[in-house]
Design a protein around this motif. Structure first.
Motif, PDB file in Angstrom:
ATOM      1  N   CYS A 116      -4.443 -24.234   0.414  1.00 16.97           N
ATOM      2  CA  CYS A 116      -5.812 -24.393  -0.103  1.00 16.97           C
ATOM      3  C   CYS A 116      -5.884 -25.552  -1.079  1.00 16.97           C
ATOM      4  O   CYS A 116      -6.841 -26.346  -1.057  1.00 16.97           O
ATOM      5  CB  CYS A 116      -6.297 -23.107  -0.766  1.00 16.97           C
ATOM      6  N   GLU A 118      -3.908 -28.192  -1.162  1.00 17.92           N
ATOM      7  CA  GLU A 118      -3.743 -29.424  -0.381  1.00 17.92           C
ATOM      8  C   GLU A 118      -5.049 -29.790   0.317  1.00 17.92           C
ATOM      9  O   GLU A 118      -5.463 -30.951   0.332  1.00 17.92           O
ATOM     10  CB  GLU A 118      -2.615 -29.230   0.650  1.00 17.92           C
ATOM     11  N   GLN A 119      -5.728 -28.778   0.874  1.00 18.32           N
ATOM     12  CA  GLN A 119      -6.993 -29.017   1.559  1.00 18.32           C
ATOM     13  C   GLN A 119      -8.047 -29.523   0.565  1.00 18.32           C
ATOM     14  O   GLN A 119      -8.820 -30.435   0.861  1.00 18.32           O
ATOM     15  CB  GLN A 119      -7.458 -27.710   2.221  1.00 18.32           C
ATOM     16  N   ALA A 120      -8.081 -28.933  -0.642  1.00 19.51           N
ATOM     17  CA  ALA A 120      -9.042 -29.361  -1.657  1.00 19.51           C
ATOM     18  C   ALA A 120      -8.760 -30.801  -2.093  1.00 19.51           C
ATOM     19  O   ALA A 120      -9.693 -31.607  -2.257  1.00 19.51           O
ATOM     20  CB  ALA A 120      -8.988 -28.413  -2.849  1.00 19.51           C
ATOM     21  N   ASN A 122      -7.316 -33.121  -0.309  1.00 24.05           N
ATOM     22  CA  ASN A 122      -7.707 -33.994   0.802  1.00 24.05           C
ATOM     23  C   ASN A 122      -9.223 -34.185   0.838  1.00 24.05           C
ATOM     24  O   ASN A 122      -9.711 -35.294   1.088  1.00 24.05           O
ATOM     25  CB  ASN A 122      -7.212 -33.446   2.137  1.00 24.05           C
ATOM     26  N   LYS A 123     -10.004 -33.136   0.606  1.00 24.95           N
ATOM     27  CA  LYS A 123     -11.458 -33.269   0.592  1.00 24.95           C
ATOM     28  C   LYS A 123     -11.912 -34.164  -0.547  1.00 24.95           C
ATOM     29  O   LYS A 123     -12.817 -34.991  -0.378  1.00 24.95           O
ATOM     30  CB  LYS A 123     -12.107 -31.875   0.441  1.00 24.95           C
ATOM     31  N   MET A 124     -11.292 -34.000  -1.716  1.00 25.60           N
ATOM     32  CA  MET A 124     -11.670 -34.837  -2.869  1.00 25.60           C
ATOM     33  C   MET A 124     -11.351 -36.307  -2.572  1.00 25.60           C
ATOM     34  O   MET A 124     -12.125 -37.209  -2.907  1.00 25.60           O
ATOM     35  CB  MET A 124     -10.955 -34.359  -4.127  1.00 25.60           C
ATOM     36  N   ARG A 125     -10.210 -36.557  -1.937  1.00 23.99           N
ATOM     37  CA  ARG A 125      -9.834 -37.943  -1.594  1.00 23.99           C
ATOM     38  C   ARG A 125     -10.817 -38.548  -0.600  1.00 23.99           C
ATOM     39  O   ARG A 125     -11.203 -39.711  -0.705  1.00 23.99           O
ATOM     40  CB  ARG A 125      -8.423 -37.991  -1.041  1.00 23.99           C
ATOM     41  N   SER A 126     -11.188 -37.735   0.407  1.00 27.02           N
ATOM     42  CA  SER A 126     -12.104 -38.244   1.415  1.00 27.02           C
ATOM     43  C   SER A 126     -13.492 -38.495   0.810  1.00 27.02           C
ATOM     44  O   SER A 126     -14.183 -39.442   1.171  1.00 27.02           O
ATOM     45  CB  SER A 126     -12.196 -37.328   2.622  1.00 27.02           C
ATOM     46  N   MET A 127     -13.934 -37.646  -0.116  1.00 26.20           N
ATOM     47  CA  MET A 127     -15.216 -37.832  -0.774  1.00 26.20           C
ATOM     48  C   MET A 127     -15.184 -39.071  -1.667  1.00 26.20           C
ATOM     49  O   MET A 127     -16.150 -39.841  -1.738  1.00 26.20           O
ATOM     50  CB  MET A 127     -15.581 -36.600  -1.599  1.00 26.20           C
ATOM     51  N   ASN A 130     -15.405 -42.177   0.490  1.00 29.07           N
ATOM     52  CA  ASN A 130     -16.728 -42.371   1.107  1.00 29.07           C
ATOM     53  C   ASN A 130     -17.750 -42.894   0.094  1.00 29.07           C
ATOM     54  O   ASN A 130     -18.817 -43.334   0.469  1.00 29.07           O
ATOM     55  CB  ASN A 130     -17.244 -41.079   1.722  1.00 29.07           C
TER      56      ASN A 130
END
Length: 131
Positions: A116, A118-120, A122-127, A130
């Motif tokens: 969880c 790691e997923q968070a 990754n989402k923060m990095r992608s946001m 962008n």
């Protein structure tokens, strides 16, 4: 403020009955006896009396004779055996298996939390990428 005569009239008592509490006390006694018998407190009281008599009888029993006959030794050994059996029932029989299970649950929970996290990340990095 009410007068004495109006109070007497309201509670329907004759003047002589004002200080005569026999009816009230009799009713309370009857109510107590009824509750006592309905709740079967007399049986509990009988049990207490029997236990009391057993205590008196046991206190009057000469203990020295029991020691001389070896009965106290036998009784002590019997109590010790029962104590060991009770203690064996208290000890968990599957303690090792339970510890292994808890360790596995702990590891699974740690893996889930790490996934969880790691997923968070990754989402923060992608946001952030962008923006």
């Amino acid at each position: 403020m009410a007068s004495i005569s109006s109070v007497v009239r309201e509670i329907s008592l004759v003047g002589e009955q004002i200080f005569d509490h026999t009816q009230v006390i009799r009713a309370e006694i009857d109510r107590f006896v009824d509750r006592f018998e309905r709740n079967e407190r007399h049986r509990e009281f009988d049990g207490i009396l029997r236990a009391s008599h057993a205590l008196v009888e046991s206190s009057e029993t000469p203990v020295e004779g029991l020691f001389d006959m070896g009965k106290m030794q036998t009784m002590t050994e019997s109590v010790d055996d029962i104590t060991k059996k009770i203690q064996s029932l208290v000890e968990p029989k599957y303690q090792k298996e339970h510890e292994v299970y808890l360790e596995k649950v702990k590891d699974d929970q740690k893996k889930y939390v790490d996934a969880c996290r790691e997923q968070a990340i990754n989402k923060m990095r992608s946001m952030a990428a962008n923006r």
